[in-house]
Design a protein around this motif. Sequence first.
Motif, mmCIF file in Angstrom:
data_model
loop_
_atom_site.group_PDB
_atom_site.id
_atom_site.type_symbol
_atom_site.label_atom_id
_atom_site.label_comp_id
_atom_site.label_asym_id
_atom_site.label_seq_id
_atom_site.Cartn_x
_atom_site.Cartn_y
_atom_site.Cartn_z
ATOM 1 N N ALA A 135 85.751 110.529 13.690
ATOM 2 C CA ALA A 135 87.119 110.910 14.092
ATOM 3 C C ALA A 135 87.098 111.476 15.507
ATOM 4 C CB ALA A 135 87.691 111.935 13.113
ATOM 5 N N PHE A 136 88.158 111.141 16.266
ATOM 6 C CA PHE A 136 88.356 111.613 17.645
ATOM 7 C C PHE A 136 89.710 112.316 17.730
ATOM 8 C CE2 PHE A 136 85.791 107.750 17.735
ATOM 9 C CZ PHE A 136 84.774 108.045 18.638
ATOM 10 N N ASN A 137 89.940 112.981 18.879
ATOM 11 C CA ASN A 137 91.239 113.608 19.115
ATOM 12 C C ASN A 137 91.705 113.256 20.528
ATOM 13 O OD1 ASN A 137 93.527 115.158 19.151
ATOM 14 N ND2 ASN A 137 92.535 117.062 18.535
ATOM 15 N N SER A 138 92.598 112.280 20.609
ATOM 16 C CA SER A 138 93.160 111.814 21.892
ATOM 17 C C SER A 138 92.074 111.462 22.908
ATOM 18 C CB SER A 138 94.108 112.862 22.482
ATOM 19 O OG SER A 138 95.171 113.097 21.597
ATOM 20 N N PRO A 139 91.183 110.510 22.578
ATOM 21 C CA PRO A 139 90.135 110.126 23.525
ATOM 22 C C PRO A 139 90.723 109.450 24.758
ATOM 23 C CG PRO A 139 90.220 108.557 21.704
ATOM 24 C CD PRO A 139 91.174 109.664 21.364
ATOM 25 N N GLN A 140 90.063 109.658 25.902
ATOM 26 C CA GLN A 140 90.521 109.058 27.167
ATOM 27 C C GLN A 140 89.413 108.182 27.771
ATOM 28 O OE1 GLN A 140 93.452 109.047 28.845
ATOM 29 N NE2 GLN A 140 94.678 110.484 27.662
ATOM 30 N N TYR A 193 80.024 105.726 25.959
ATOM 31 C CA TYR A 193 80.285 107.170 26.033
ATOM 32 C C TYR A 193 81.796 107.376 26.125
ATOM 33 C CZ TYR A 193 75.320 108.072 26.606
ATOM 34 O OH TYR A 193 73.977 108.161 26.388
ATOM 35 N N VAL A 194 82.275 108.411 25.440
ATOM 36 C CA VAL A 194 83.718 108.646 25.317
ATOM 37 C C VAL A 194 84.041 110.083 25.718
ATOM 38 C CG1 VAL A 194 85.694 108.661 23.727
ATOM 39 C CG2 VAL A 194 83.816 107.047 23.352
ATOM 40 N N ALA A 195 85.059 110.241 26.569
ATOM 41 C CA ALA A 195 85.619 111.573 26.836
ATOM 42 C C ALA A 195 86.617 111.860 25.715
ATOM 43 C CB ALA A 195 86.311 111.593 28.196
ATOM 44 N N ASP A 196 86.174 112.643 24.726
ATOM 45 C CA ASP A 196 87.014 112.962 23.567
ATOM 46 C C ASP A 196 87.848 114.187 23.944
ATOM 47 O OD1 ASP A 196 88.126 113.100 21.088
ATOM 48 O OD2 ASP A 196 86.287 113.618 20.011
ATOM 49 N N THR A 197 88.943 113.929 24.645
ATOM 50 C CA THR A 197 89.626 114.935 25.464
ATOM 51 C C THR A 197 90.044 116.177 24.687
ATOM 52 O OG1 THR A 197 90.364 113.142 26.883
ATOM 53 C CG2 THR A 197 91.506 115.243 27.126
ATOM 54 N N GLU A 198 90.823 115.988 23.611
ATOM 55 C CA GLU A 198 91.383 117.180 22.955
ATOM 56 C C GLU A 198 90.410 117.819 21.965
ATOM 57 O OE1 GLU A 198 95.520 116.948 21.854
ATOM 58 O OE2 GLU A 198 95.983 115.817 23.660
ATOM 59 N N ASN A 199 89.255 117.180 21.739
ATOM 60 C CA ASN A 199 88.167 117.849 21.022
ATOM 61 C C ASN A 199 87.242 118.583 21.981
ATOM 62 O OD1 ASN A 199 88.542 117.455 18.233
ATOM 63 N ND2 ASN A 199 87.703 115.377 18.318
ATOM 64 N N HIS A 200 87.431 118.367 23.314
ATOM 65 C CA HIS A 200 86.572 118.981 24.329
ATOM 66 C C HIS A 200 85.107 118.600 24.091
ATOM 67 C CE1 HIS A 200 90.183 121.237 25.254
ATOM 68 N NE2 HIS A 200 90.246 121.618 24.000
ATOM 69 N N LEU A 201 84.892 117.282 23.890
ATOM 70 C CA LEU A 201 83.552 116.767 23.597
ATOM 71 C C LEU A 201 83.286 115.498 24.403
ATOM 72 C CD1 LEU A 201 83.594 116.827 19.652
ATOM 73 C CD2 LEU A 201 82.507 118.521 21.144
ATOM 74 N N ILE A 202 81.998 115.187 24.578
ATOM 75 C CA ILE A 202 81.572 113.846 25.005
ATOM 76 C C ILE A 202 80.866 113.236 23.801
ATOM 77 C CG2 ILE A 202 80.185 112.473 26.596
ATOM 78 C CD1 ILE A 202 82.485 113.928 27.991
ATOM 79 N N ARG A 203 81.322 112.038 23.405
ATOM 80 C CA ARG A 203 80.762 111.372 22.222
ATOM 81 C C ARG A 203 80.000 110.119 22.670
ATOM 82 N NH1 ARG A 203 84.451 112.914 18.181
ATOM 83 N NH2 ARG A 203 82.906 112.368 16.587
ATOM 84 N N LYS A 204 79.064 109.722 21.826
ATOM 85 C CA LYS A 204 78.268 108.518 22.089
ATOM 86 C C LYS A 204 78.447 107.568 20.903
ATOM 87 C CE LYS A 204 73.446 107.016 22.712
ATOM 88 N NZ LYS A 204 72.046 107.478 22.718
ATOM 89 N N ILE A 205 78.808 106.326 21.212
ATOM 90 C CA ILE A 205 78.979 105.294 20.181
ATOM 91 C C ILE A 205 77.840 104.294 20.319
ATOM 92 C CG2 ILE A 205 80.442 103.397 19.389
ATOM 93 C CD1 ILE A 205 82.857 104.944 20.527
ATOM 94 N N ASP A 206 77.090 104.086 19.251
ATOM 95 C CA ASP A 206 76.025 103.081 19.231
ATOM 96 C C ASP A 206 76.544 101.880 18.445
ATOM 97 O OD1 ASP A 206 73.742 101.517 18.467
ATOM 98 O OD2 ASP A 206 72.469 103.228 19.014
ATOM 99 N N LEU A 207 76.794 100.778 19.145
ATOM 100 C CA LEU A 207 77.390 99.597 18.505
ATOM 101 C C LEU A 207 76.404 98.871 17.597
ATOM 102 C CD1 LEU A 207 79.472 98.107 21.468
ATOM 103 C CD2 LEU A 207 80.324 99.425 19.524
ATOM 104 N N GLU A 208 75.099 99.040 17.832
ATOM 105 C CA GLU A 208 74.111 98.387 16.963
ATOM 106 C C GLU A 208 73.971 99.142 15.642
ATOM 107 O OE1 GLU A 208 70.455 97.707 19.015
ATOM 108 O OE2 GLU A 208 71.308 96.124 20.270
ATOM 109 N N LEU A 209 73.825 100.467 15.742
ATOM 110 C CA LEU A 209 73.669 101.279 14.528
ATOM 111 C C LEU A 209 75.018 101.575 13.869
ATOM 112 C CD1 LEU A 209 71.041 103.892 15.819
ATOM 113 C CD2 LEU A 209 70.614 101.866 14.419
ATOM 114 N N GLU A 210 76.118 101.336 14.623
ATOM 115 C CA GLU A 210 77.485 101.636 14.165
ATOM 116 C C GLU A 210 77.621 103.109 13.776
ATOM 117 O OE1 GLU A 210 79.226 98.842 11.482
ATOM 118 O OE2 GLU A 210 79.018 97.206 12.939
#
Length: 723
Positions: A272-277, A287-304
């Motif tokens: 789950a994310f909160n208003s990602p930009q 890599y995702v700027a998960d703006t309203e969670n104040h986080l940087i997230r990493k998505i691995d498309l191979e491992l899902e």
Amino acid sequence: MAAGGLAGLLPAQTQLEYALLDAETPQEKENLVYQYLKKMDGRERDLTVPELGGDLQWLNTEGPISLHKDLCGKVVVLDFFTYCCINCLHLLPDLHALERLYSDKDGLIIVGVHSAKFPNEKVLDNIKSAVLRYNIVHPVVNDADATLWHELEVSCWPTLVILGPRGNMLFSLVGEGHREKLFLFTSITLKFYKERGQIKDNNIGIKLYRDSLPPSPLLFPGKVTVDNSGERLVIADTGHHRILVTRKNGQILHTIGGPNSGRRDGRFSEAAFNSPQGIAIKNNVIYVADTENHLIRKIDLELEVVTTVAGIGIQGVDKEGGAKGEEQPISSPWDVAFGNSISGTQEDDVLWIAMAGTHQVWALMLEDGKLPKGSDLKKGVCLRFAGSGNEENRNNAYPHKAGFAQPSGLSLVSEEPWNCLFVADSESSTVRTISLKDGAVKHLVGGERDPLNLFAFGDVDGAGINAKLQHPLGVTWDKKRKLLYVADSYNHKIKVVDPKMKNCATLAGTGEASNVIGSSFTQSTFNEPGGLCVEENGHLMYIADTNNHQIKVLDFETKILSMLPILNPEACDVTDNLHVQKDKIRNLPKLPKSAPNVQLPSLTVTPGQTIQFLLKLTLPPDSKLNEEAPNSWFITAEDNTWLLQGQCLSGEIKDISCQTIIPFQLPRSCLSTEAILAIKVCLYYCSKGSSACMMKGISFSQPLQIASTNQGSLTQVELIHAF
């Protein structure tokens, strides 16, 4: 109204604030606020708020609200805000929490008073979009001429003013970060006036604007990026709190997160994310700027799998950083971009972050390395690189002494002579550069020379400081043409900047906020575009047209602008397995023998090219589509099944009042120079006057001449038929 607006509260409230600093227990604090209210309530004359003008426009209500009639008997929190302002956005979670605690039945009502900074923000439709985007569920009034703002002598966004049940001013809170005081003041005020029998429990007529909206595949997409192959797009579907990975024809490959906001790592189905930009992709990692969670997230498309690599999930106030990513608090990251450290051995070993919440640019070390003018840093460290943290438009040879104002877009160019980060600095309405040699921050276009003037905006093509922008949110570099493109968001335009000459000109958009795909770039329109990207080969630009809930595709070669259709896997049968595909083809509906076959003119195309078939059908008068029946389109290629591999072979037709877009992408390797595609349609419709239902069909035959010379990346073909 006692003279002086909010200034009339200052002497008494300042005394209270000092006393609260010395108070040690919650009980002491509550008693101090209670005594303060006794004093304020016993004044000879209330400090009252003037009535809101009856001609003002309201949102989320059944009609205009009178402060002194409808809200009599309520404790009212007035939130003076403007929707571009990051500090105002930081306050919204506090207001949401307060609304969950107390309803209008309990005697509390929050009213957003929208007092615009930018001209674009005075327009009601744009405020509507912001109310939706930020999930604001309380009444909002458009104080477009800042009448109440001036009457109360408000001077800062955001400002909260708490009123008692007579419209009497009791407290003001300026800026963000006052959650504890906000809850303390409102809870004691409710208690104080309930004891005096002055609180009413009547409902206020709330009618949420969001409830009147039709569903849409995208909701306020903030950013879009394309991978190095040009075959996959990544879309921040911000309003749906999710990340989409699609083929370039719009077929969804992965849906990660959504549709509700949250903060969860794990498999794609549970993340789950909160208003990602902002988003950046390399190979199979995003890599995702998960703006309203104040986080940087990493998505691995191979491992899902989704993991968190920076931030603690709470808005940070630290303006230095230096801790390991997952221990480092950060604030409203808005964009991300890959870059190289100075001493590193690997490419793309730094993730640059536009930290809008602290008005800075930060770095997350993806490997051990060194930043310009910095010391050796370990993998995982997250720290400030440029910007003092003061909100200003200050350029400086020393990156820590420079000032930004809500940086919201990044694009990195490593080649000489640029070797810099381009920054869309939204609140100063400028584009700036940060040198990757020494960190020096310089001006490129927009704004003005006074670093404290954040009101130097406009819509003027020109060079350097003579060019004017209005709250730009995105930038992207075109390697092929050595040009920079800017999402000039509040001017509803895409601008092009030649960094050598510092020249800035309009590429697309008229300046009007609407959704027109015109015959040329400059006749087409956008609505607050927030992000953009250009393919490596320079053919196509993708634009996140945020308030139109679309991704637009701009083809530099054919000069065609189009909309990217977002095709859900369930609404579209896609398969890469030819045996499975042959089974699917056998299961497609058979058209009636009477179905006409329309021969289309031959089309010259090239391998890899995208064709959009625009299906426009008309039913006979006094008949309507049977929506329960399997109305559909499908594609066949009798003797050339190689054309169909990986394609979307069929889709539903839900509504024929608007055109259906059928995407088709030629394979990269074609087995023949000639082929025929058939696009078939099967419809069920009924006469309005009778219960008779008919099945009708039509087939369009499209001959293809496959050439090796480049024809551009996108072709549109109209399929028009009246039954």
